[in-house]
Design a protein around this motif. Structure first.
Motif, mmCIF file in Angstrom:
data_model
loop_
_atom_site.group_PDB
_atom_site.id
_atom_site.type_symbol
_atom_site.label_atom_id
_atom_site.label_comp_id
_atom_site.label_asym_id
_atom_site.label_seq_id
_atom_site.Cartn_x
_atom_site.Cartn_y
_atom_site.Cartn_z
ATOM 1 N N VAL A 24 -30.572 -41.966 -2.716
ATOM 2 C CA VAL A 24 -29.152 -42.097 -2.376
ATOM 3 C C VAL A 24 -28.892 -41.475 -1.011
ATOM 4 O O VAL A 24 -28.234 -42.077 -0.157
ATOM 5 N N ARG A 25 -29.406 -40.285 -0.795
ATOM 6 C CA ARG A 25 -29.208 -39.599 0.485
ATOM 7 C C ARG A 25 -29.780 -40.421 1.644
ATOM 8 O O ARG A 25 -29.181 -40.509 2.708
ATOM 9 N N ALA A 26 -30.914 -41.066 1.421
ATOM 10 C CA ALA A 26 -31.575 -41.848 2.472
ATOM 11 C C ALA A 26 -30.789 -43.095 2.873
ATOM 12 O O ALA A 26 -31.006 -43.633 3.959
ATOM 13 N N ALA A 29 -24.995 -43.968 3.176
ATOM 14 C CA ALA A 29 -23.772 -44.695 2.816
ATOM 15 C C ALA A 29 -22.828 -43.739 2.097
ATOM 16 O O ALA A 29 -23.273 -42.870 1.344
ATOM 17 N N ALA A 30 -21.541 -43.902 2.324
ATOM 18 C CA ALA A 30 -20.558 -43.022 1.697
ATOM 19 C C ALA A 30 -20.283 -43.393 0.240
ATOM 20 O O ALA A 30 -19.876 -42.552 -0.550
ATOM 21 N N SER A 118 -14.017 -46.389 -2.423
ATOM 22 C CA SER A 118 -14.448 -45.446 -1.388
ATOM 23 C C SER A 118 -15.459 -44.431 -1.915
ATOM 24 O O SER A 118 -16.035 -43.673 -1.143
ATOM 25 N N LEU A 119 -15.679 -44.434 -3.243
ATOM 26 C CA LEU A 119 -16.608 -43.482 -3.862
ATOM 27 C C LEU A 119 -17.842 -44.199 -4.385
ATOM 28 O O LEU A 119 -17.796 -45.386 -4.711
ATOM 29 N N GLY A 120 -18.917 -43.448 -4.503
ATOM 30 C CA GLY A 120 -20.126 -43.986 -5.097
ATOM 31 C C GLY A 120 -19.933 -44.273 -6.573
ATOM 32 O O GLY A 120 -19.022 -43.748 -7.216
ATOM 33 N N VAL A 121 -20.809 -45.132 -7.105
ATOM 34 C CA VAL A 121 -20.742 -45.530 -8.515
ATOM 35 C C VAL A 121 -22.149 -45.516 -9.100
ATOM 36 O O VAL A 121 -23.098 -45.987 -8.461
ATOM 37 N N ILE A 122 -22.260 -44.986 -10.297
ATOM 38 C CA ILE A 122 -23.470 -45.112 -11.105
ATOM 39 C C ILE A 122 -23.081 -45.947 -12.314
ATOM 40 O O ILE A 122 -22.156 -45.578 -13.045
#
Length: 193
Positions: A24-26, A29-30, A118-122
């Protein structure tokens, strides 16, 4: 309380969460989308919770379990369709998504939940990796574990509520694996003892 070294499943899931957090860090993306698939009892829910707890980006992540979307025991495909239409496509377009929770006791839809683009999703759940969803997932994970171990964990977790439905749910998972070949759609495969 036993240590992680005494719990090979817990240790494997913690290590997997660390690897996925690096993925995810790599991305740089926001608002990345992580899809976690695997058969019942493989460890998807625990892995998703560990990843959410150690989310590597600023802000919170939205964690959605397909168990909240499947419309009953014959609803694996329908739950994935709902995730695609209500969550993944709107998120991918930068639009607010809204999904309805399935009330298993009443066998009907319940309250609505918003998904902030605007937020990540799992999104975790059996069936989530398909040709249609893969293009909308930045990190795509398949969790693999032997059937006897998966079944023991799933029935220990859900007991008599799940026991009479194991075979019919497993048949839907088999169809998904044969039809969609989710392992070929992944960015990472996780092996759980």
């Amino acid at each position: 309380m036993p240590s992680r070294s005494d719990d090979p499943v817990g240790a494997a899931l913690a290590h997997a969460a660390t690897l996925i957090a690096q993925d995810v860090r790599a991305l740089a993306a926001a608002n990345p989308v992580v899809l976690i698939d695997g058969r019942s009892g493989a460890g998807k829910t625990t892995l998703a919770a560990e990843l959410a707890a150690s989310w590597p980006l600023a802000g919170r992540v939205q964690l959605i379990a397909l168990d909240s979307l499947y419309p009953g025991w014959d609803g694996l495909d329908a739950g994935v369709d709902r995730a695609l239409e209500w969550i993944l496509r709107p998120h991918g377009r930068g639009m607010l998504g809204t999904w309805r929770r399935w009330d298993w006791e009443r066998e009907t839809e319940a309250e609505s939940h918003a998904v902030d683009p605007s937020l990540g999703v799992i999104v975790e759940g059996s069936g989530i990796l398909t040709a249609a969803t893969a293009g909308l997932g930045d990190v795509r994970v398949w969790v693999e574990s032997a059937e006897d171990r998966r079944k023991a964990r799933a029935l220990a977790r859900d007991g008599d509520a799940y026991r009479p439905h194991w075979d019919r749910w497993a048949a839907q998972e088999r169809r998904h694996v044969e039809r969609d070949d989710p392992r070929t759609l992944t960015t990472r495969i996780i092996e759980i003892p």
